[in-house]
Design an enzyme around this catalytic site. Sequence first.
Site, PDB file in Angstrom:
ATOM      1  N   THR A 122     -31.446  45.070 -31.810  1.00  0.00           N
ATOM      2  CA  THR A 122     -32.291  45.826 -30.886  1.00  0.00           C
ATOM      3  C   THR A 122     -32.419  47.244 -31.420  1.00  0.00           C
ATOM      4  O   THR A 122     -31.423  47.966 -31.509  1.00  0.00           O
ATOM      5  CB  THR A 122     -31.639  45.839 -29.484  1.00  0.00           C
ATOM      6  OG1 THR A 122     -31.461  44.477 -29.075  1.00  0.00           O
ATOM      7  CG2 THR A 122     -32.499  46.586 -28.485  1.00  0.00           C
ATOM      8  N   GLU A 151     -34.054  39.768 -30.258  1.00  0.00           N
ATOM      9  CA  GLU A 151     -33.384  38.591 -29.711  1.00  0.00           C
ATOM     10  C   GLU A 151     -33.135  38.777 -28.217  1.00  0.00           C
ATOM     11  O   GLU A 151     -32.743  39.840 -27.780  1.00  0.00           O
ATOM     12  CB  GLU A 151     -32.049  38.380 -30.453  1.00  0.00           C
ATOM     13  CG  GLU A 151     -31.295  37.159 -30.019  1.00  0.00           C
ATOM     14  CD  GLU A 151     -32.180  35.908 -30.011  1.00  0.00           C
ATOM     15  OE1 GLU A 151     -32.794  35.585 -31.033  1.00  0.00           O
ATOM     16  OE2 GLU A 151     -32.270  35.266 -28.941  1.00  0.00           O
ATOM     17  N   PHE A 152     -33.359  37.702 -27.456  1.00  0.00           N
ATOM     18  CA  PHE A 152     -33.229  37.791 -25.997  1.00  0.00           C
ATOM     19  C   PHE A 152     -32.100  36.916 -25.461  1.00  0.00           C
ATOM     20  O   PHE A 152     -31.990  36.742 -24.249  1.00  0.00           O
ATOM     21  CB  PHE A 152     -34.555  37.403 -25.326  1.00  0.00           C
ATOM     22  CG  PHE A 152     -35.687  38.335 -25.670  1.00  0.00           C
ATOM     23  CD1 PHE A 152     -35.873  39.513 -24.966  1.00  0.00           C
ATOM     24  CD2 PHE A 152     -36.542  38.043 -26.728  1.00  0.00           C
ATOM     25  CE1 PHE A 152     -36.903  40.386 -25.301  1.00  0.00           C
ATOM     26  CE2 PHE A 152     -37.577  38.906 -27.071  1.00  0.00           C
ATOM     27  CZ  PHE A 152     -37.759  40.083 -26.351  1.00  0.00           C
ATOM     28  N   ALA A 255     -26.285  41.374  -6.044  1.00  0.00           N
ATOM     29  CA  ALA A 255     -25.593  42.658  -5.904  1.00  0.00           C
ATOM     30  C   ALA A 255     -24.167  42.525  -6.425  1.00  0.00           C
ATOM     31  O   ALA A 255     -23.554  41.458  -6.337  1.00  0.00           O
ATOM     32  CB  ALA A 255     -25.583  43.061  -4.440  1.00  0.00           C
ATOM     33  N   CYS A 263     -25.305  45.248 -24.044  1.00  0.00           N
ATOM     34  CA  CYS A 263     -26.730  45.557 -24.227  1.00  0.00           C
ATOM     35  C   CYS A 263     -27.328  46.492 -23.171  1.00  0.00           C
ATOM     36  O   CYS A 263     -27.837  47.552 -23.520  1.00  0.00           O
ATOM     37  CB  CYS A 263     -27.532  44.260 -24.267  1.00  0.00           C
ATOM     38  SG  CYS A 263     -27.175  43.288 -25.737  1.00  0.00           S
ATOM     39  N   LYS A 266     -26.389  50.415 -23.113  1.00  0.00           N
ATOM     40  CA  LYS A 266     -26.800  51.172 -24.305  1.00  0.00           C
ATOM     41  C   LYS A 266     -28.318  51.138 -24.490  1.00  0.00           C
ATOM     42  O   LYS A 266     -28.918  52.110 -24.940  1.00  0.00           O
ATOM     43  CB  LYS A 266     -26.075  50.658 -25.550  1.00  0.00           C
ATOM     44  CG  LYS A 266     -26.668  49.398 -26.159  1.00  0.00           C
ATOM     45  CD  LYS A 266     -26.072  49.087 -27.519  1.00  0.00           C
ATOM     46  CE  LYS A 266     -26.531  47.729 -28.049  1.00  0.00           C
ATOM     47  NZ  LYS A 266     -27.950  47.599 -28.346  1.00  0.00           N
TER      48      LYS A 266
HETATM   49  N1  LIG Z   1     -24.729  40.544 -27.824  1.00  0.00           N
HETATM   50  C1  LIG Z   1     -25.840  40.187 -27.216  1.00  0.00           C
HETATM   51  O1  LIG Z   1     -25.816  39.507 -26.192  1.00  0.00           O
HETATM   52  C2  LIG Z   1     -27.178  40.617 -27.773  1.00  0.00           C
HETATM   53  C3  LIG Z   1     -28.339  40.008 -27.280  1.00  0.00           C
HETATM   54  C4  LIG Z   1     -29.568  40.400 -27.799  1.00  0.00           C
HETATM   55  C5  LIG Z   1     -29.626  41.385 -28.758  1.00  0.00           C
HETATM   56  N2  LIG Z   1     -28.482  41.987 -29.210  1.00  0.00           N
HETATM   57  C6  LIG Z   1     -28.582  43.003 -30.251  1.00  0.00           C
HETATM   58  O2  LIG Z   1     -28.217  42.404 -31.487  1.00  0.00           O
HETATM   59  C7  LIG Z   1     -27.550  43.357 -32.330  1.00  0.00           C
HETATM   60  C8  LIG Z   1     -26.197  42.812 -32.727  1.00  0.00           C
HETATM   61  O3  LIG Z   1     -25.404  42.695 -31.564  1.00  0.00           O
HETATM   62  P1  LIG Z   1     -24.018  41.900 -31.554  1.00  0.00           P
HETATM   63  O4  LIG Z   1     -23.565  41.851 -30.151  1.00  0.00           O
HETATM   64  O5  LIG Z   1     -24.198  40.647 -32.331  1.00  0.00           O
HETATM   65  O6  LIG Z   1     -23.120  42.935 -32.417  1.00  0.00           O
HETATM   66  P2  LIG Z   1     -21.667  42.683 -33.006  1.00  0.00           P
HETATM   67  O7  LIG Z   1     -21.028  44.014 -33.016  1.00  0.00           O
HETATM   68  O8  LIG Z   1     -21.006  41.540 -32.316  1.00  0.00           O
HETATM   69  O9  LIG Z   1     -21.940  42.222 -34.518  1.00  0.00           O
HETATM   70  C9  LIG Z   1     -22.444  43.049 -35.509  1.00  0.00           C
HETATM   71  C10 LIG Z   1     -21.809  42.613 -36.831  1.00  0.00           C
HETATM   72  O10 LIG Z   1     -22.487  43.253 -37.914  1.00  0.00           O
HETATM   73  C11 LIG Z   1     -21.525  43.490 -38.934  1.00  0.00           C
HETATM   74  N3  LIG Z   1     -22.096  44.467 -39.880  1.00  0.00           N
HETATM   75  C12 LIG Z   1     -22.402  45.771 -39.684  1.00  0.00           C
HETATM   76  N4  LIG Z   1     -22.952  46.296 -40.788  1.00  0.00           N
HETATM   77  C13 LIG Z   1     -23.012  45.302 -41.706  1.00  0.00           C
HETATM   78  C14 LIG Z   1     -23.484  45.215 -43.042  1.00  0.00           C
HETATM   79  N5  LIG Z   1     -24.042  46.256 -43.664  1.00  0.00           N
HETATM   80  N6  LIG Z   1     -23.359  44.030 -43.691  1.00  0.00           N
HETATM   81  C15 LIG Z   1     -22.803  42.970 -43.095  1.00  0.00           C
HETATM   82  N7  LIG Z   1     -22.345  42.995 -41.821  1.00  0.00           N
HETATM   83  C16 LIG Z   1     -22.451  44.144 -41.141  1.00  0.00           C
HETATM   84  C17 LIG Z   1     -20.305  43.952 -38.183  1.00  0.00           C
HETATM   85  O11 LIG Z   1     -19.125  43.820 -38.945  1.00  0.00           O
HETATM   86  C18 LIG Z   1     -20.334  42.996 -36.971  1.00  0.00           C
HETATM   87  O12 LIG Z   1     -19.577  41.835 -37.211  1.00  0.00           O
HETATM   88  C19 LIG Z   1     -27.501  44.649 -31.516  1.00  0.00           C
HETATM   89  O13 LIG Z   1     -28.585  45.447 -31.879  1.00  0.00           O
HETATM   90  C20 LIG Z   1     -27.636  44.173 -30.092  1.00  0.00           C
HETATM   91  O14 LIG Z   1     -28.199  45.161 -29.259  1.00  0.00           O
HETATM   92  C21 LIG Z   1     -27.253  41.602 -28.736  1.00  0.00           C
END
Ligand SMILES: NC(=O)c1ccc[n+]([C@@H]2O[C@H](COP(=O)([O-])OP(=O)(O)OC[C@H]3O[C@@H](n4cnc5c(N)ncnc54)[C@H](O)[C@@H]3O)[C@@H](O)[C@H]2O)c1
Length: 463
Positions: A122, A151-152, A255, A263, A266
Site C-alpha cells: 500500500t 492488495e485488499f 461497535a 493497515c 497507518k
Molecule cells: N497485512 C495485511 O493485511 C495487508 C493487507 C493489504 C495490504 N497490505 C500492505 O502490504 C504491504 C506488506 O504488508 P505485510 O503485512 O505483508 O508486511 P510484513 O511486515 O508482514 O512483511 C514485509 C516483509 O518484507 C520484507 N522486506 C522488506 N524489505 C525487503 C527487501 N528489500 N527485500 C526482501 N524482503 C524485504 C520484510 O523482511 C518483511 O518480511 C504493506 O504495504 C501493507 O500496507 C497489508
Amino acid sequence: MRIAMIGTGYVGLVSGACIADFGHQVTCVDKEASKIDALNAGEIPIYEPGLKELVASNVRQERLSFTTSLTDGLKGAAAVFIAVGTPSRRGDGHADLSYVYGAAREIAAELKGFTVIITKSTVPVGTGDEVERIIRDLRRDVDIAVVSNPEFLREGAAIHDFKHPDRIVIGIEDERAKNVMTEIYRPLFLNQAPMLYTGRRTAELIKYAANAFLATKITFINEIADLCEKVGADVQEVARGIGLDNRIGPKFLHAGPGFGGSCFPKDVRALIKTAQDYDVPMRILEAVDSVNDTRKRAMARKVSAAFAGVLRGKTVAILGLTFKPNTDDMREAPSIPLIMALQDMGAKVRVHDPVGMQQAKQVLADVAYCEGPYDCVEDADAAVIVTEWEQFRALDFDRLKELMACPVIVDLRNIYRPEDMKRQGFAYTCVGRSSAFQPATVYVPSGQQVRPSAQSAAAVPRD
Ligand SMILES: NC(=O)c1ccc[n+]([C@@H]2O[C@H](COP(=O)([O-])OP(=O)(O)OC[C@H]3O[C@@H](n4cnc5c(N)ncnc54)[C@H](O)[C@@H]3O)[C@@H](O)[C@H]2O)c1
C-alpha cells in the site's frame, strides 16, 4: 510465468502461495533469513488459516520456493511484485517508503529483459512514478513497466480473499503490462472477478480510499454506540436498522474498542498526510484518526466503572490480544493501549490469546501470560473480552464465577447478550447497548471503603 515476490510477510507470502496455486512459478524473497529458513523447513512464520497446507502443496509441486537472494529470485522473472512493508514513518505519520525504494534499487540491479514491476504494497499516490524513476535512473538500458496492484485481502481470511476478490485493481501506464497482469490473474478472470484497469495514481488512491472509508464506517458506529449508551438505545439494532439499507450495507458496523491492525491506522494517517501535502485537508479522516486513538485507552474506564473508578490492586483478565481473531498480528492492536491504561490505573493484568501470545510478548511487558481463558480469569476481579475469538463465544459461566474473585465481565465485542449475562449473575458491561446500561455495580472488597463515582449507583460489598 516466472514471478518474483519481494517481501514474504502477510501479503507477500499469501499472494505468492496463491499465485503459485494458479499455476505460475513463484519465488518469494525476503531479507529476513530466519523467515526464509523457517519456510524452507516447512514452517509458516505467521498464523493464517489454510496457509500451511497451501504453501506445502505448492512447494511439493515445485511451483513455490523461498530465498534470501534477490538475484536468484529474479532469474527469468517476467513479473516482480514488491510486497514489502510500508509502516507509519516515525514522527510524522507519512508512509515510510524506504523499504519500497530499497527494493526498487535492488531489483534494478538484477533486471535483464522487459520486466513488469508490480507494487502490491500500500503506497501513497506517486510512489509508482518514483519507483519507475529510481529504476530508470539506475538502469537506462532496461525495459520496464511499473504497475500498481494494491492488495485488499484481510488477515484471517487472506486466502479466500485473494482467490475470491471483490475486484482486482490494476493501475497501468504502459499497455504492454496489461497482457502480463491478465495472464497472472487469468484464473480469477475466468471466475469473473472484476478487473478494474485504471491509471497508476488512481489505483494507488483506490487502496487508501477503501481503507479510510472502512475505518470511517467503524468510527461512525463507535460514536453512535457511545450515544446509544447515553440515550437508552441499542447499537446492534441501530447497525442492523441502517445496514439493511442497501446504500449503507451491514459490514463494518460492529461497535467495539476501535480499529487496529497493520493497515487501517497507518493508512488513515498516510492518506491524511498525502492530502495535506496537496493542500486538501481531510477533516473527516483527521477526526477518525483522533477519535479512534482516544477510544482504545478510554475502554479502560468501562472496567474501572465497575469498581467506582478505582482499579488499584485489582486483577484484570484480558481475553484476546490480537487486533482481530484468526491472526497472530499484534500491530496496533487495541489491547495494547487498553492494557497500558489499566496498568496506569494500578491494575494487575493477566492475559490470554489463542495464537497471539508469542507476538504479544514482544510488545506487552508486566503481564501474566496464561494458557487458557479459565487459567486467565483465576482470581481476577474482572474479565475483559477484547478479541472475539470463537473460543470465547461459549464460555462456561459457572466455571468463570467459581474461578473469578468478582463476577464482572466487560465485553468490548458484544458477543454476549446482556439479559443472559444478568441471568447468569454477572455485572456485565458492553458497547452501545442500553440494556446493559444498568447503574454500574461497584465491587468493594470486604472492609474496604470506596466512594462510588458519579456513574456508580450502588456499592455491593463482596461476600
Ligand atoms: N497485512 C495485511 O493485511 C495487508 C493487507 C493489504 C495490504 N497490505 C500492505 O502490504 C504491504 C506488506 O504488508 P505485510 O503485512 O505483508 O508486511 P510484513 O511486515 O508482514 O512483511 C514485509 C516483509 O518484507 C520484507 N522486506 C522488506 N524489505 C525487503 C527487501 N528489500 N527485500 C526482501 N524482503 C524485504 C520484510 O523482511 C518483511 O518480511 C504493506 O504495504 C501493507 O500496507 C497489508
